[in-house]
Design a protein around this motif. Sequence first.
Motif, mmCIF file in Angstrom:
data_model
loop_
_atom_site.group_PDB
_atom_site.id
_atom_site.type_symbol
_atom_site.label_atom_id
_atom_site.label_comp_id
_atom_site.label_asym_id
_atom_site.label_seq_id
_atom_site.Cartn_x
_atom_site.Cartn_y
_atom_site.Cartn_z
ATOM 1 N N SER A 124 123.354 57.450 7.858
ATOM 2 C CA SER A 124 123.389 56.753 9.144
ATOM 3 C C SER A 124 122.026 56.783 9.827
ATOM 4 O O SER A 124 121.590 55.777 10.408
ATOM 5 N N LYS A 135 119.719 54.224 8.180
ATOM 6 C CA LYS A 135 120.041 52.809 8.380
ATOM 7 C C LYS A 135 119.852 52.363 9.824
ATOM 8 O O LYS A 135 119.330 51.273 10.082
ATOM 9 N N PHE A 136 120.281 53.186 10.788
ATOM 10 C CA PHE A 136 120.284 52.752 12.188
ATOM 11 C C PHE A 136 119.132 53.332 13.004
ATOM 12 O O PHE A 136 118.732 52.737 14.006
ATOM 13 N N SER A 151 118.189 53.471 17.233
ATOM 14 C CA SER A 151 119.029 52.434 17.853
ATOM 15 C C SER A 151 120.511 52.781 17.782
ATOM 16 O O SER A 151 121.320 52.190 18.499
ATOM 17 N N PHE A 152 120.879 53.733 16.955
ATOM 18 C CA PHE A 152 122.274 54.161 16.841
ATOM 19 C C PHE A 152 122.822 54.618 18.194
ATOM 20 O O PHE A 152 124.000 54.402 18.500
ATOM 21 N N THR A 192 123.350 51.344 20.847
ATOM 22 C CA THR A 192 124.123 50.188 20.406
ATOM 23 C C THR A 192 125.593 50.395 20.742
ATOM 24 O O THR A 192 126.126 51.490 20.563
ATOM 25 N N TRP A 224 130.975 49.157 17.475
ATOM 26 C CA TRP A 224 131.609 50.156 16.608
ATOM 27 C C TRP A 224 132.680 49.438 15.792
ATOM 28 O O TRP A 224 133.823 49.294 16.194
ATOM 29 N N ALA A 259 129.044 48.112 11.295
ATOM 30 C CA ALA A 259 128.188 48.179 12.487
ATOM 31 C C ALA A 259 128.628 49.372 13.333
ATOM 32 O O ALA A 259 129.781 49.422 13.786
ATOM 33 N N PHE A 260 127.714 50.305 13.529
ATOM 34 C CA PHE A 260 128.060 51.528 14.247
ATOM 35 C C PHE A 260 127.029 51.804 15.333
ATOM 36 O O PHE A 260 125.816 51.734 15.088
ATOM 37 N N GLY A 261 127.526 52.118 16.516
ATOM 38 C CA GLY A 261 126.673 52.503 17.636
ATOM 39 C C GLY A 261 127.390 53.523 18.494
ATOM 40 O O GLY A 261 128.590 53.409 18.750
ATOM 41 N N ALA A 321 128.102 58.130 10.074
ATOM 42 C CA ALA A 321 127.964 57.809 11.494
ATOM 43 C C ALA A 321 128.732 58.804 12.355
ATOM 44 O O ALA A 321 128.248 59.240 13.411
ATOM 45 N N GLU A 355 126.806 62.006 12.437
ATOM 46 C CA GLU A 355 125.641 61.919 13.310
ATOM 47 C C GLU A 355 126.037 62.080 14.778
ATOM 48 O O GLU A 355 125.303 62.689 15.567
#
Length: 292
Positions: free
Chosen positions: A24, A27-28, A31-32, A35, A38, A44-46, A257, A260
């Motif tokens: 995670s 990749k993100f 910005s994780f 964002t 979800w 797409a994960f935030g 994700a 994290e």
Amino acid sequence: MCAMAIFGIVGLILFELIMRSRLSIAKFGISFFFTQAWDPVTGAFGALPFIYGTLVSSFLGLLIAVPLAIGVAIFLTEMCPQFLRGPLAFLTELLAAIPSVVYGLWAVFVLVPILRTDVNPLLARVFGWTGFFGGPNYGIGMLAAGVILAIMILPVISSLTREVMISVPHSQREAVLALGATRWEMIRMGVLRNARIGIVGSIILGLGRALGETMAVTMVIGNRPEIARSLFAPGYSMASVIANEFSEASDDLYLSALVEIGLALFLVTIVVNALARVLVWAVTRGAPARVA
């Protein structure tokens, strides 16, 4: 060796969280945490909705709990008759021993109906113009989570505040009273002013407890990954999303994700608790031992 083993366990936890969240992070990136999306289906994960829900519910809990906890501490330390001091202190600290799931069940069957039928409509009428008390009234939501957190962290803040206030020398109280101050002026200027750093430390320690609370919050916050201004709206916390969705993680990125989010929560909780301990120690380090 026993003491170092504690540091080793914390280090291993941190290492495992970092290793499990590498996918995670790669990749993100940063910005994780900024964002809102979800969506496990599209990958797409935030974490922003969960960070928002955690902070709002925790600070709302502090807003409710701090005045009550300090008031309880002042009463037990300075005003309570001796024969009541022990039982009241015991009952207050007993709140910290109640399991989180019991708080959650009580909130579902007692607190949420009271909020839905009595408290929320009143708040909407009086403070609806602010935008913080509007929209559908489900009972569950940020406000319910904040209230249950306030009840759970009240004994933590209250007991530490009492210890800090007790550590203030009696000569400070006597000096203020000798200058003609009233009893409340003595408490305000002679006790609270000298204990303010430790009180702040106890509040931060309560915040650390609120940030990591899982079960009770999960049962009443609504578990919807959205950012809403109204405190009546459902939300989601970092601990809740891990508890709800960890067993459902269907691919490596989804699992990474969630880990994290756990890593961020772990780091924030460690820092908050360490800061609180330092502040409390700064006040109580020279306090003489006492017999309860």
